[in-house]
Design an enzyme around this catalytic site. Structure first.
Site, short mmCIF file in Angstrom:
data_model
loop_
_atom_site.label_atom_id
_atom_site.label_comp_id
_atom_site.label_asym_id
_atom_site.label_seq_id
_atom_site.Cartn_x
_atom_site.Cartn_y
_atom_site.Cartn_z
N SER A 1 -12.54 -13.73 -34.69
CA SER A 1 -12.62 -12.53 -33.87
C SER A 1 -11.37 -11.66 -34.02
CB SER A 1 -12.87 -12.94 -32.41
OG SER A 1 -13.31 -11.85 -31.64
N ASP B 1 -19.85 -12.80 -33.09
CA ASP B 1 -18.49 -13.30 -32.88
C ASP B 1 -18.39 -14.81 -33.09
OD1 ASP B 1 -16.07 -14.23 -31.46
OD2 ASP B 1 -15.96 -12.19 -30.70
#
Length: 280
Positions: free
Chosen positions: A42, A163
Site C-alpha cells: 500500500s 490493497d
C-alpha cells in the site's frame, strides 16, 4: 541483531501515515544504506518506489508539499474517478511530469522489490515485481494502495486486485519465505497498538462477484491484530528490528493536516537516523 546484505526490509502501509515511512527511508538514503530485498504494501509500496529509484525527498514532496497544493484527497475524486485519491494526478501527472520518477534507476537496481496486492478472486495476497514495463509497475503500485470501498478495483495481468493490506499488512513472513531470516520492519503504528474497530460480515451486495474477498474483509481487523502480536513476539526474540512511531498516532489514514504530516515525517527521519547510527 546484525544487519547484513541478506537482511530484508518490510514496509507497512497505512495511507497518509506512510509519511513516517518516507521519513525513515529518506534517512536511509542520506546514509547511503540500501537493502537488497524490500517487500512493501500500500502506502509502503508508494514510498518504496522512490527508495528503490534513489530519489531523496521525492515521497515527502508528494505526501506533504503537493498535498496542500493539489488537494488530491477528497470525495469529489470518489465521484469523478471512483477513488478518494486523485488517481490521474498521483499515477500519471506526478510520475511523468510534475514529480518525475526515475524509471531508469529503478529498473537498473539489482535489488528485489516486491509489492503486495490482494487477489479479489482468491482473497489471497499476491507479491508482484516489475523490472521492465512502466505501465505494469504503476498498475501494481496502484492496486497495492487501492483501499476497499473507496477505490476502484485495479486489474493487473487481467486479475482484479485491491490493497495488499487487506490480507497481509506486514509482509514479514513473505520476506522470510524468500530467504531473508533477519528483517527490519518500518511500521506505522506505535508499540502495543491494537485495532479499535470491529469486524463485521460483509453483505452479499458488496463486492457481489468476489465472495472470497468478502470473507477476508470480514476478518480484516482480527487478522491485523494477529500480525501485530506475531511481530512483537519476533521483536522480543531478536528476529526483527522495528522502526515505529513512539506515540499513539494522531495522523489519520486520509489526513489532510500538513502540520501533523510534517511532524510525523520528521519523527520518521529522526528514528531512521538513529537506526543508521546504531546498526550500520
Amino acid at each position: 541483531m546484525q544487519i547484513d546484505r541478506n537482511t530484508g526490509l518490510v514496509l507497512e502501509g497505512g495511507g497518509m501515515r506512510g509519511v513516517f515511512t518516507s521519513g525513515v527511508l529518506d534517512a536511509f538514503m542520506k546514509h547511503e544504506h540500501y537493502f537488497r530485498y524490500v517487500v512493501a504494501v500500500s502506502a509502503g509500496a508508494c514510498n518504496g518506489l522512490s527508495y528503490i529509484s534513489r530519489q531523496k525527498r521525492r515521497a515527502r514532496i508528494s505526501n506533504i508539499d503537493y498535498l496542500s497544493r493539489y488537494k488530491y484527497i477528497g470525495l469529489r475524486h470518489l465521484v469523478t474517478q471512483g477513488c478518494i485519491f486523485d488517481r490521474k494526478l498521483l499515477y500519471e501527472d506526478f510520475p511523468n511530469t510534475l514529480l518525475p520518477f526515475d524509471y531508469d534507476t529503478f529498473f537498473a537496481n539489482e535489488g528485489e522489490f516486491e509489492m503486495v496486492t490482494t487477489n479479489c478472486l482468491t482473497g489471497r495476497a499476491c507479491y508482484l515485481s516489475e523490472r521492465h514495463d512502466r505501465q505494469r509497475l504503476l498498475d501494481i503500485v496502484r492496486a497495492s494502495s487501492s483501499l476497499p470501498y473507496v477505490s476502484k478495483i485495479v486489474h493487473v495481468d487481467g486479475i482484479p486486485m485491491l490493497d495488499g493490506g487487506i490480507v497481509d499488512s506486514i509482509p514479514v513472513m513473505r520476506s522470510m519465505q524468500q530467504g531473508h531470516h533477519k528483517n527490519v520492519l518500518v511500521l506505522t503504528r506505535n508499540y502495543g497498538y491494537r485495532s479499535t474497530e470491529h469486524d463485521h460480515k460483509i453483505p452479499r451486495f458488496v463486492y457481489k462477484n468476489y465472495p472470497r474477498l468478502r470473507v477476508v474483509l470480514s476478518n480484516r481487523c482480527k487478522a491485523y491484530d494477529r500480525q501485530l502480536e506475531m511481530v512483537e513476539a519476533m521483536e522480543r526474540a531478536g528476529q526483527v528490528v522495528c522502526i515505529r512511531p513512539e506515540r499513539p498516532m494522531e495522523v489519520g489514514r486520509m489526513e489532510k493536516d500538513t502540520a501533523k504530516l510534517e511532524a510525523l515525517y520528521e519523527e520518521g527521519f529522526a528514528l531512521g537516523e538513529q537506526f543508521c547510527k546504531e546498526y550500520l
